[in-house]
Design a protein around this motif. Sequence first.
Motif, short mmCIF file in Angstrom:
data_model
loop_
_atom_site.label_atom_id
_atom_site.label_comp_id
_atom_site.label_asym_id
_atom_site.label_seq_id
_atom_site.Cartn_x
_atom_site.Cartn_y
_atom_site.Cartn_z
N THR A 380 74.53 -36.90 44.00
CA THR A 380 73.91 -36.92 42.68
C THR A 380 73.40 -35.52 42.36
O THR A 380 72.65 -34.93 43.13
N VAL A 381 73.85 -34.99 41.22
CA VAL A 381 73.45 -33.65 40.78
C VAL A 381 72.67 -33.80 39.49
O VAL A 381 73.12 -34.47 38.56
N THR A 382 71.49 -33.19 39.44
CA THR A 382 70.61 -33.31 38.28
C THR A 382 70.24 -31.93 37.77
O THR A 382 69.78 -31.07 38.54
N VAL A 383 70.46 -31.73 36.48
CA VAL A 383 70.01 -30.50 35.81
C VAL A 383 68.62 -30.78 35.25
O VAL A 383 68.41 -31.76 34.54
N ARG A 384 67.65 -29.88 35.56
CA ARG A 384 66.26 -30.10 35.15
C ARG A 384 65.73 -28.88 34.40
O ARG A 384 66.06 -27.73 34.76
N VAL A 385 64.91 -29.14 33.42
CA VAL A 385 64.07 -28.12 32.78
C VAL A 385 62.66 -28.67 32.79
O VAL A 385 62.38 -29.69 32.16
N GLU A 390 53.02 -23.71 39.07
CA GLU A 390 52.32 -22.52 39.55
C GLU A 390 51.79 -21.67 38.40
O GLU A 390 50.77 -21.00 38.54
N SER A 391 52.50 -21.66 37.27
CA SER A 391 52.08 -20.85 36.13
C SER A 391 52.39 -21.61 34.85
O SER A 391 53.54 -22.00 34.62
N PRO A 392 51.40 -21.84 33.98
CA PRO A 392 51.65 -22.58 32.74
C PRO A 392 52.49 -21.80 31.73
O PRO A 392 52.94 -22.39 30.75
N ARG A 393 52.72 -20.52 31.94
CA ARG A 393 53.47 -19.71 30.99
C ARG A 393 54.91 -19.52 31.42
O ARG A 393 55.60 -18.64 30.90
N THR A 394 55.39 -20.27 32.40
CA THR A 394 56.78 -20.17 32.84
C THR A 394 57.40 -21.55 32.86
O THR A 394 56.71 -22.58 32.91
N VAL A 395 58.73 -21.56 32.84
CA VAL A 395 59.49 -22.80 32.85
C VAL A 395 60.60 -22.66 33.89
O VAL A 395 61.09 -21.55 34.16
N LEU A 396 60.99 -23.78 34.48
CA LEU A 396 62.00 -23.79 35.53
C LEU A 396 63.29 -24.39 35.00
O LEU A 396 63.28 -25.47 34.38
N LEU A 397 64.41 -23.72 35.23
CA LEU A 397 65.74 -24.23 34.96
C LEU A 397 66.41 -24.46 36.31
O LEU A 397 66.76 -23.50 37.01
N LEU A 398 66.55 -25.73 36.71
CA LEU A 398 66.96 -26.07 38.07
C LEU A 398 68.20 -26.93 38.07
O LEU A 398 68.48 -27.68 37.12
N VAL A 399 68.95 -26.83 39.17
CA VAL A 399 70.04 -27.75 39.48
C VAL A 399 69.75 -28.31 40.86
O VAL A 399 69.67 -27.56 41.84
N GLU A 400 69.56 -29.63 40.93
CA GLU A 400 69.15 -30.28 42.18
C GLU A 400 70.25 -31.25 42.62
O GLU A 400 70.85 -31.95 41.81
N ASP A 401 70.50 -31.25 43.92
CA ASP A 401 71.48 -32.19 44.47
C ASP A 401 70.93 -32.78 45.76
O ASP A 401 69.97 -32.25 46.35
#
Length: 468
Positions: A380-385, A390-401
């Motif tokens: 299962t592969v999930t793309v996440r935003v 850790e910091s409220p002024r940043t965002v994560l663009l992730l691919v999780e498997d």
Amino acid sequence: MRPVAGVSLQRKLLLWLLLPQLVLWLSGGFLAWRIALQNGEKGIDQTLTQSVRALARQIKPIGDGLLVDFPKAAQDILEQDPTDRITYMVSSPPGRFLLGNAQLPPPPVLDIRLGEPLLYHARLDERAVRVALLEVDYGSEPARQRLRVQVAQSLTVRERIAQELLEQMVLPMGLMGLALSALVYAGVLRGLQPLKRLEAQIERAGQRRPVEGDPLPPIELTSAPQEVHSLASTINRLLDAVARGQRKEKRFLNDAAHQLRTPLAGLIAQTELALQESHEPQVRERLQKVLAGAQRSAHLVHQLLQLARSESHVPMEALDLPTLARDVAREWARRAVAHGMDLGYEGEETALVCGNALLLREALNNLIDNALHYAGQGATVTVRVERDTESPRTVLLLVEDDGPGVAPPHLAEMFGRFWRGSDQPGGCGLGLSIVEEVALRHEGRTVAEPVRPHGLRVGLRLPLMPQA
């Protein structure tokens, strides 16, 4: 082996300027102490010389005898200070005690001139004393005799005078030393300001990514000393050489990739046509190998082009990261299904970042491609935003498997060029390197961490737009 940072130039200058000052200050204090002792000793010598002459005048010869006219008042003056009284002794012949209040030690020399005082150091009752000695003769020939008069005083007075003088000098000398140290410190800081400005300019030049084709900004120090100007000129020449080398490297990479892409595309097309027309198993097997090699080479050329593009100047604009992530996930959905994998999107509905859609799309393509390639069938592969905890002024663009993942010791190596996590065919080891370049171009950084109980989460940490 990491280089060990040495002592800063500021500390070295302060050390070499303040340490000699401290040595001179201590030497000055010692010399002042010695001078005070010498002056105190001179005062004692004058007092003892006057006392021994005055005492010798009070001893008058009468025939072959002596008349000592030493009034009680003079004796009281000599003995008025019990702790530091003047001690005297009269002897005739020299060394044979006649009168006095102590037995004084003899002089260190034997040749003593009549009528000339002799001063020397001695010890009396375990105390250091200064002794004045005067010898005179009396009587008539042939019964002429010699008389010795000795007067001694403790050196306590001398030491007390020297100590008082030194105490009076310590405070002014200390204040002068502190003032001089402050002036030296301020002078060192002011003298090193051009180097600080040079450091700031070099740091700004290193953080700024110049437009491709433009030289790196030169370092300018108009009011700096000549030595700093020479250093800045040398660094400017080095920056210019580095810029020329980078431009040549990027130009070669672009030219080579473009020159290779067209013949590789033709090779792939001709190989596919040959596969359709050939029916012999051995020939088809060889053509399949040729086609796989050509496709790998084409993929490498594509990655090199993307790498060169990520290192060049690209325009930035406001874009919605979740929208871009959902679009890319939909584009890869058919391939994921063909590999027997589940690909989907989870996370924020909207998150504005300042970036380049082409570069971010290419980075996400590489992350998804790696996940589908290495996670294994049925994964299962999930793309996440998602917002960064850790910091409220940043965002994560992730691919999780939930595949086998990567061993923790290799997580830091994943984004190196030509690093591969396994020996499976396909891939060239540049995908994650492109992801890191894209992250740096967007003033962000890469993320790689394991997933429990197994799997891998890889992506980018990007700054949100201020109005977001």
